[in-house]
Design an enzyme around this catalytic site. Structure first.
Site, mmCIF file in Angstrom:
data_model
loop_
_atom_site.group_PDB
_atom_site.id
_atom_site.type_symbol
_atom_site.label_atom_id
_atom_site.label_comp_id
_atom_site.label_asym_id
_atom_site.label_seq_id
_atom_site.Cartn_x
_atom_site.Cartn_y
_atom_site.Cartn_z
ATOM 1 N N ASP A 20 5.388 -9.871 -80.802
ATOM 2 C CA ASP A 20 5.261 -9.648 -79.325
ATOM 3 C C ASP A 20 6.549 -10.156 -78.502
ATOM 4 O OD1 ASP A 20 4.154 -9.297 -76.858
ATOM 5 O OD2 ASP A 20 3.114 -10.906 -76.700
ATOM 6 N N LYS A 66 9.663 -12.272 -72.941
ATOM 7 C CA LYS A 66 9.216 -13.491 -73.088
ATOM 8 C C LYS A 66 10.680 -14.169 -73.206
ATOM 9 C CE LYS A 66 5.069 -13.317 -76.122
ATOM 10 N NZ LYS A 66 4.349 -14.036 -75.365
ATOM 11 N N GLU A 110 -0.961 -7.975 -73.623
ATOM 12 C CA GLU A 110 -1.197 -6.787 -74.313
ATOM 13 C C GLU A 110 -2.033 -6.895 -75.490
ATOM 14 O OE1 GLU A 110 0.413 -9.197 -77.380
ATOM 15 O OE2 GLU A 110 1.353 -8.866 -75.348
ATOM 16 N N ARG A 158 -5.257 -8.512 -75.162
ATOM 17 C CA ARG A 158 -6.473 -7.844 -74.650
ATOM 18 C C ARG A 158 -6.716 -6.587 -74.403
ATOM 19 N NH1 ARG A 158 -5.554 -11.801 -69.364
ATOM 20 N NH2 ARG A 158 -4.484 -12.722 -71.144
#
Length: 440
Positions: free
Chosen positions: A204, A211, A283, A285
């Site tokens: 991710d 991030k 992302e 969920r």
């Protein structure tokens, strides 16, 4: 030490041994060889660590040992010994402890081995970096597990996701590694239906809401929910529980490229609800929403979803205690008690319905993130709850999936938190005759 022979007691005293938790002394026999080991435990009335024995394999010399005078659950002690011996050795050799345990009398050695092997397989998946573990490799692991137990495994991948699973397709579109929805089924179709859904984000980046570097360092573990689902499934199938088990794994890489989904996009889910994207770093969920919608369509008795979903849960509960969300009070109590009994604990958090308003959108049915900084784990759980309506009970488990440091039975690295808990609950519920099972 009152029960020791005088010479052994004198040796222990001369060695400075105190019967405190974690203290160890090796006692020699008359010929100088190792005769016994003293191991300190919690004092009477204290809160003993059920996995305390997991300190021993690393500390003891090669040999076979047996446990005597151990308080607590002997099966948990044997399991802790096995779990402590885990090593992730894919990229460099890591010697395993040579101290072996003679399984205590009355303990099901095959059960201990099944659980330990499933945990090790799950840990391997979490520990493997994303360059060697993408959606295709999670599919391969799922197919291999299905083949072992005669389960069926189907996969929807790439462009084929666009019509049935549009949220999974959108999240995975920017990666050159095609996203997938893995669907494993096992057991008698007429048996009670239990479905496990595991978040499989192999890495991710945060997407366009990128991030910071420090937050990406452990993002190989963002597929830990998938590893938990597979580990729990391996335990269930290995034990032959009378279930119709289904495992759904949406697996993607949340990458950055020209085809990446964007903040402000509005996406239509499998359930038909439209979702405004408030943040591309939320992302997990999204892909779970499509998988949960599929799970819900056959109205199973139980749906569990496992996900490394929110930093808010870690802030509230720390890395060792996954957050449990469900509307079923009896099931929540059963899960909490079972978690303590098998040393795989969880802590119930509230599905506080008024916070659902924080997910309101002006242009869609809901937003994928809250409009404020509060209750992030709760609003994530409330988002997922919108996609389950027919299942008799739904449990969301927000977990960390990682041991930040080594503890007894839990080496530093990937961990399949809640897999043993869910297996123990299903075994208690469904291994008994049907008329003895309590309703959820």
């Amino acid at each position: 030490m009152a029960n020791l022979p005088p010479v052994a007691a004198a040796f222990a005293q001369a060695s400075g041994f105190e019967a405190k938790p974690g203290r160890i002394v090796l006692l020699p026999g008359p010929d100088g060889t190792l005769a016994a080991v003293l191991f300190g435990i919690e004092p009477e009335g204290g809160r003993a660590d059920p996995f305390a024995v997991g300190r021993l394999p690393e500390a003891l010399p090669e040999g076979t040992y047996r446990l005597e005078g151990l308080p607590g659950d002997a099966a948990l002690a044997a399991l802790a010994w096995r779990l402590a011996g885990y090593r992730f050795g894919r990229y460099r050799e890591r010697p395993v402890p040579r101290a072996r345990l003679a399984v205590p009398a009355g303990v099901d050695a095959e059960e201990v081995d099944r659980i330990a092997d499933a945990v090790a397989a799950g840990r391997d998946l979490v520990n493997t970096p994303a360059n060697d573990l993408g959606p295709a490799e999670i599919e391969a692991a799922s197919r291999a597990l299905a083949a072992r137990f005669g389960a069926a495994c189907t996969v929807v991948a790439g462009d084929d996701l666009e019509t049935g699973f549009p949220l999974i397709a959108a999240v995975g579109r920017a990666s050159p590694r095609a996203p997938r929805l893995i669907d494993l089924t096992w057991g008698d179709p007429q048996a009670p239906r239990v479905t496990l859904v595991g978040k499989g984000v192999v890495f991710d980046t945060g997407g366009l809401d990128l991030k910071p570097p420090a937050a990406m360092l452990l993002m190989k573990k963002d597929m830990a929910g998938a590893a938990v689902a597979l580990a729990a499934a391996e335990m269930v199938m290995g034990a032959g529980l009378p279930l119709r088990l289904r495992v759904l794994i949406p697996t993607v890489e949340n990458a950055v490229a020209g085809e990446a989904f964007r903040p402000g996009d509005v996406l239509r889910s499998r359930r038909g609800l439209t979702v405004e994207i408030g943040n591309t770093d939320a992302e997990g969920r999204l892909i779970l929403a499509d998988a949960l919608s599929l799970a819900d369509e056959e109205a199973p008795e139980l749906v569990f979803d496992f996900a490394t979903l929110t930093g808010a849960a870690r802030t509230a509960l720390g890395p060792d205690l996954p957050a449990l969300f469900t509307e079923d009070d009896a099931l929540a109590a059963e899960l909490s008690a079972t978690g303590l009994s098998v040393h795989d604990p969880v802590w119930r958090m509230p599905l506080w319905a008024p916070y659902g308003a924080l997910l309101d959108s002006k242009v869609a049915d809901l937003n994928n993130v809250s409009s404020g900084p509060f209750a992030g784990a709760v609003t994530a759980a409330l988002f997922l709850r919108r996609f389950v309506s027919k299942a008799a009970a739904h449990v969301h488990l927000d977990l960390y999936g990682w041991n930040p440091g080594t503890k007894p039975g839990r080496p530093e690295g990937g961990e399949v938190q809640t897999a043993r808990l869910v297996y123990a609950l299903l075994k208690a519920r469904y291994a008994a005759p049907k008329e003895d099972r309590s309703a959820s």
